[in-house]
Design an enzyme around this catalytic site. Structure first.
Site, PDB file in Angstrom:
ATOM      1  CE  LYS A  13       1.293   0.399   4.242  1.00 52.03           C
ATOM      2  NZ  LYS A  13       2.224   1.462   4.522  1.00 52.03           N
ATOM      3  CB  ALA A 111       3.392  -8.352  14.648  1.00 55.35           C
ATOM      4  CG  LEU A 113       3.242 -16.527  17.999  1.00 57.82           C
ATOM      5  CD1 LEU A 113       2.954 -17.735  17.148  1.00 57.82           C
ATOM      6  CD2 LEU A 113       4.578 -16.718  18.716  1.00 57.82           C
ATOM      7  CD  GLU A 141       1.055   0.148  11.152  1.00 55.25           C
ATOM      8  OE1 GLU A 141       1.921  -0.560  10.599  1.00 55.25           O
ATOM      9  OE2 GLU A 141       0.965   1.381  11.009  1.00 55.25           O
ATOM     10  CG  ASP A 152       0.526   3.007   7.062  1.00 57.03           C
ATOM     11  OD1 ASP A 152       0.346   3.464   5.931  1.00 57.03           O
ATOM     12  OD2 ASP A 152       1.341   3.488   7.862  1.00 57.03           O
TER      13      ASP A 152
HETATM   14  C1  MEV Z   1       3.468   6.074   7.885  1.00 57.02           C
HETATM   15  O1  MEV Z   1       3.250   5.081   6.871  1.00 57.02           O
HETATM   16  C2  MEV Z   1       2.421   7.152   7.798  1.00 57.02           C
HETATM   17  C3  MEV Z   1       2.527   8.235   8.868  1.00 57.02           C
HETATM   18  O2  MEV Z   1       1.509   9.194   8.568  1.00 57.02           O
HETATM   19  C4  MEV Z   1       2.335   7.664  10.247  1.00 57.02           C
HETATM   20  C5  MEV Z   1       0.919   7.180  10.501  1.00 57.02           C
HETATM   21  O3  MEV Z   1      -0.021   7.625   9.840  1.00 57.02           O
HETATM   22  O4  MEV Z   1       0.782   6.376  11.429  1.00 57.02           O
HETATM   23  C6  MEV Z   1       3.858   8.947   8.812  1.00 57.02           C
END
Ligand code: MEV
Length: 344
Positions: A13, A111, A113, A141, A152
């Site tokens: 992504k 993560a 497991l 995360e 994400d």
């Molecule tokens: C990291 O892929 C994206 C950021 O905006 C952090 C987040 O949204 O958790 C930098």
């Protein structure tokens, strides 16, 4: 616990616009890519279960009996809980990772497991399961980088193209099938530190940084509007707008302090070929995206990839809007994926 092979894939992504600003309550646009990561969990008659994550070179085996000894009472609480430090210690013990295992790899296995013990027990996922996967992925995360916005894990779970703001997710109805280059500068970076750096800059210069975040928000909204228009009635001018938005956002991200010389180089190399790029994600190295406009000849795309590879970067040509996390039957997999899973 597990009687059949479990095969799962998740899309790569990227954040098109809104990284960092999303941590401060602004809008982000994120898309799933047609580049997937696979995972296989395979039980054997000798009482062992193998985990393969070919994309990060991990193959690991556990005794099912030992996994069963793990106290999983936290699962009975119904909803998602943050893993306690004691649980993380227990997982480490059961995972039996060697001391020299790289931090990111061992975190990935832990993560996994944790998530496996919680959710990977079914052969089909409903919307409710996906909601739970998204919540657990958010906890993953948190294990990996502290205080994430949630964008994400959301896009990896749901796939497609998403608008994300403060936990509120909406899917773009008809996202155009944009072609992009995803380039990994291979410069390591720490998301936690970069996010903290932006926060410090905001605290130090609120009058300067807050308008940058507001402007990034406006860029995300304008991009969302243009993508919507492209889905309805595509026209070449829309690409020019997308390119301008990319350039403006890249400058803003540099002003936030999350740029890097390698990302500047990526932008210059593609700019020399008339293509526009920006960092994606946390910045400070890591990955960038380049928009490939329609009509670009394949030799030109290949030459750009070659130029980026000559800088020491890895580069993939792909398209946006892939499905989210998916469960597969062993027979439905492409032979190259099977080979990668077997060949580790
Ligand atoms: C990291 O892929 C994206 C950021 O905006 C952090 C987040 O949204 O958790 C930098």
């Amino acid at each position: 616990m597990l009687s059949e092979v479990l095969l799962v894939s998740a899309p790569g992504k990227v954040i098109l616009h809104g990284e960092h600003a999303v941590v401060h309550g602004k809008v982000a646009l994120a898309v799933a890519l047609n580049l997937r990561t696979f995972l296989r969990l395979q039980p054997h008659s000798n009482g062992k279960v193998d985990l393969s994550l070919p994309n990060i070179g991990i193959k690991w085996a556990w005794d099912v009996a030992r996994l069963q000894l793990l106290d999983t009472s936290f699962l009975e609480q119904g909803d998602v809980t943050t893993p306690t430090p004691e649980l993380v210690e227990k997982l480490k013990e059961v995972a039996g990772l060697p001391d020299d295992c790289a931090v990111t790899e061992s975190l990935a296995v832990l993560a996994f497991l944790y998530l496996y013990l919680s959710i990977c027990r079914k052969q089909r996922w409903t919307k409710e399961d996906l909601e739970l996967i998204n919540k657990w992925a958010f906890q993953g995360e948190r294990v990996i980088h502290g205080n994430p916005s949630g964008v994400d894990n959301a896009v990896s779970t749901w796939g497609g193209a998403l608008r994300y703001q403060q936990g509120k997710i909406s899917s773009l109805k008809r996202p155009p099938a944009l072609q992009i280059l995803l380039t990994n500068t291979k410069v390591p970076r720490n998301t936690r530190t970069l996010v903290a750096g932006v926060r410090n800059r905001l605290l130090k210069f609120p009058e300067i940084v807050a308008p940058l975040l507001t402007s990034i928000d406006a860029i995300s909204l304008e991009c969302e509007r243009v993508l919507g228009e492209m889905g309805e009635a595509p026209a070449p001018e829309q690409y020019l707008v997308l390119e301008e938005l990319i350039d403006m956002n890249q400058h803003h991200l540099n002003a936030l302090g999350v740029g890097h010389a390698s990302l500047d180089q990526l932008c210059q190399v593609t700019r020399a070929r008339g293509l526009h790029s920006k960092l994606t994600g946390a910045g400070g190295g890591g990955c960038g995206i380049t928009l490939l406009k329609p009509g670009l000849e394949q030799p030109e795309v290949e030459a750009t990839k070659q130029a980026l590879t000559s800088c020491g970067f890895d580069c993939w040509e792909t398209s946006i809007g892939a499905p989210g996390v998916s469960i597969h039957s062993a027979t439905s997999l492409d032979s190259r994926v099977q080979q990668a899973l077997d060949g580790l």
